[in-house]
Design a protein around this motif. Structure first.
Motif, PDB file in Angstrom:
ATOM      1  N   GLY A 115       0.812  -1.215   0.000  1.00 20.24           N
ATOM      2  CA  GLY A 115       0.000   0.000   0.000  1.00 20.24           C
ATOM      3  C   GLY A 115       0.841   1.259   0.000  1.00 20.24           C
ATOM      4  O   GLY A 115       0.557   2.217  -0.743  1.00 20.24           O
ATOM      5  N   LEU A 116       1.889   1.286   0.817  1.00 22.04           N
ATOM      6  CA  LEU A 116       2.777   2.445   0.841  1.00 22.04           C
ATOM      7  C   LEU A 116       3.503   2.615  -0.494  1.00 22.04           C
ATOM      8  O   LEU A 116       3.723   3.747  -0.950  1.00 22.04           O
ATOM      9  CB  LEU A 116       3.796   2.298   1.974  1.00 22.04           C
ATOM     10  CG  LEU A 116       3.241   2.434   3.392  1.00 22.04           C
ATOM     11  CD1 LEU A 116       4.317   2.080   4.418  1.00 22.04           C
ATOM     12  CD2 LEU A 116       2.726   3.839   3.646  1.00 22.04           C
ATOM     13  N   SER A 117       3.870   1.505  -1.123  1.00 18.46           N
ATOM     14  CA  SER A 117       4.549   1.574  -2.418  1.00 18.46           C
ATOM     15  C   SER A 117       3.628   2.166  -3.485  1.00 18.46           C
ATOM     16  O   SER A 117       4.046   3.015  -4.283  1.00 18.46           O
ATOM     17  CB  SER A 117       5.028   0.181  -2.844  1.00 18.46           C
ATOM     18  OG  SER A 117       5.978  -0.338  -1.928  1.00 18.46           O
ATOM     19  N   ARG A 118       2.367   1.739  -3.505  1.00 24.45           N
ATOM     20  CA  ARG A 118       1.396   2.276  -4.464  1.00 24.45           C
ATOM     21  C   ARG A 118       1.176   3.770  -4.223  1.00 24.45           C
ATOM     22  O   ARG A 118       1.133   4.565  -5.165  1.00 24.45           O
ATOM     23  CB  ARG A 118       0.061   1.542  -4.344  1.00 24.45           C
ATOM     24  CG  ARG A 118       0.044   0.140  -4.911  1.00 24.45           C
ATOM     25  CD  ARG A 118      -1.292  -0.536  -4.635  1.00 24.45           C
ATOM     26  NE  ARG A 118      -2.386   0.196  -5.243  1.00 24.45           N
ATOM     27  CZ  ARG A 118      -2.875  -0.036  -6.478  1.00 24.45           C
ATOM     28  NH1 ARG A 118      -2.320  -1.002  -7.209  1.00 24.45           N
ATOM     29  NH2 ARG A 118      -3.872   0.646  -6.943  1.00 24.45           N
ATOM     30  N   LEU A 150      10.968  -1.335   6.187  1.00 28.40           N
ATOM     31  CA  LEU A 150       9.910  -1.540   5.210  1.00 28.40           C
ATOM     32  C   LEU A 150      10.466  -1.263   3.814  1.00 28.40           C
ATOM     33  O   LEU A 150      11.130  -0.244   3.593  1.00 28.40           O
ATOM     34  CB  LEU A 150       8.723  -0.618   5.487  1.00 28.40           C
ATOM     35  CG  LEU A 150       7.995  -0.832   6.818  1.00 28.40           C
ATOM     36  CD1 LEU A 150       6.895   0.197   6.991  1.00 28.40           C
ATOM     37  CD2 LEU A 150       7.422  -2.239   6.905  1.00 28.40           C
ATOM     38  N   THR A 151      10.198  -2.165   2.889  1.00 31.36           N
ATOM     39  CA  THR A 151      10.684  -2.028   1.523  1.00 31.36           C
ATOM     40  C   THR A 151       9.651  -1.320   0.669  1.00 31.36           C
ATOM     41  O   THR A 151       8.490  -1.727   0.617  1.00 31.36           O
ATOM     42  CB  THR A 151      10.998  -3.407   0.915  1.00 31.36           C
ATOM     43  OG1 THR A 151      11.976  -4.061   1.724  1.00 31.36           O
ATOM     44  CG2 THR A 151      11.528  -3.265  -0.496  1.00 31.36           C
ATOM     45  N   VAL A 152      10.070  -0.255   0.021  1.00 33.73           N
ATOM     46  CA  VAL A 152       9.204   0.489  -0.896  1.00 33.73           C
ATOM     47  C   VAL A 152       9.680   0.215  -2.313  1.00 33.73           C
ATOM     48  O   VAL A 152      10.818   0.515  -2.672  1.00 33.73           O
ATOM     49  CB  VAL A 152       9.232   1.999  -0.605  1.00 33.73           C
ATOM     50  CG1 VAL A 152       8.405   2.767  -1.631  1.00 33.73           C
ATOM     51  CG2 VAL A 152       8.730   2.277   0.798  1.00 33.73           C
ATOM     52  N   GLY A 153       8.815  -0.357  -3.128  1.00 33.23           N
ATOM     53  CA  GLY A 153       9.173  -0.685  -4.502  1.00 33.23           C
ATOM     54  C   GLY A 153       7.999  -1.313  -5.221  1.00 33.23           C
ATOM     55  O   GLY A 153       7.055  -1.789  -4.591  1.00 33.23           O
ATOM     56  N   ILE A 154       8.054  -1.314  -6.531  1.00 37.78           N
ATOM     57  CA  ILE A 154       7.002  -1.900  -7.365  1.00 37.78           C
ATOM     58  C   ILE A 154       7.396  -3.329  -7.707  1.00 37.78           C
ATOM     59  O   ILE A 154       8.487  -3.566  -8.254  1.00 37.78           O
ATOM     60  CB  ILE A 154       6.789  -1.076  -8.644  1.00 37.78           C
ATOM     61  CG1 ILE A 154       6.457   0.379  -8.289  1.00 37.78           C
ATOM     62  CG2 ILE A 154       5.677  -1.682  -9.489  1.00 37.78           C
ATOM     63  CD1 ILE A 154       5.221   0.538  -7.428  1.00 37.78           C
TER      64      ILE A 154
END
Length: 245
Positions: free
Chosen positions: A28-31, A100-104
């Motif tokens: 959710g954070l990545s989106r 936390l990993t942020v990525g698509i």
């Protein structure tokens, strides 16, 4: 969002509810950040489908609250009143620092797999126990400001609380859901997952200067859970047909 939907993912991924909740949080954070970084471009609709995140890795860490009671779960009042019982009064909560990993990701289940791998490492450490002991010592010696210092070094706060498994009431009124929150934390975002019977409630506490559109962030959480659920269904169908997933 229902508790049953998360449970289906647990059965297929051999992971816990907490793993799925953190996986949904990362997705959710990545989106949300991907859309925010794409704002202002000529074709915003097309940019939302692309990877707009900066090439430099986004560093995001959360404090994950952990119950360190000897006897976990909700205790009966009668048990807590007995002498020499393991059910103690008050909060016994430690925390771990969770990256936390942020990525698509092409496969939505990768968010859950990565969350499970990180949580499994934390479970085998004594971080929660030490953080509880050190925070208690710092509180007694230096006060609340010193005890909260580790929290100020993180980006957000996360918790996943287990609620009643059976329907309960309050003064004759049926309890439909529980929505916990907190104030005073040095974070622009606090995420609370709370179960109640067969429902899971997600509560966001935000600083509007940091996240001006929290409802869109909640929508991204819901969309991410839907994608993870669809990926689980696709995986189960592939396995049923003798394929590999």
């Amino acid at each position: 969002m229902t508790y049953i939907k998360l449970g289906f993912g647990v059965q297929m991924c051999t992971c816990t509810i907490n793993d799925v909740a953190i996986g949904v949080t990362q997705a959710g954070l990545s989106r949300y950040l991907n859309r925010r970084y794409g704002e202002g471009r000529k074709d915003e609709g097309a940019s939302e489908k692309k990877n707009n995140l900066p090439k430099k890795k986004i560093r995001m860490r959360s404090t994950l609250l952990v119950n360190i009671r000897p006897s976990s779960g909700i205790q009966e009042l009668a048990d807590m009143m007995e002498k020499n019982t393991e059910a103690k009064w008050g909060n016994w909560i430690g925390f771990v620092i969770l990256p936390l990993t942020v990525g698509i990701r092409d496969d939505p289940l990768d968010y859950v797999r990565q969350a499970k791998a990180t949580i499994d490492r934390k479970k085998h450490s004594l971080e929660a126990l030490y953080s509880f002991s050190v925070a208690n010592l710092a509180l007694k010696l230096f006060g609340i400001k010193a005890a909260n210092t580790p929290l100020t070094r993180t980006t957000l706060s996360f918790s996943n609380l287990v609620g009643p498994k059976e329907e309960i009431g309050f003064y004759g009124h049926a309890l439909d859901f529980i929505a916990p929150s907190c104030y005073g934390h040095p974070h622009g975002l606090m995420i609370n997952f709370q179960s109640c019977v067969n429902k899971m409630t997600i509560v966001l506490s935000v600083d509007e200067n940091t996240i001006p559109d929290p409802q869109r962030l909640l929508d991204d959480f819901e969309a991410s859970l839907k994608l993870i659920k669809e990926a689980v269904y696709a995986k189960s169908l592939a396995q049923g047909r003798g394929g590999h997933a």
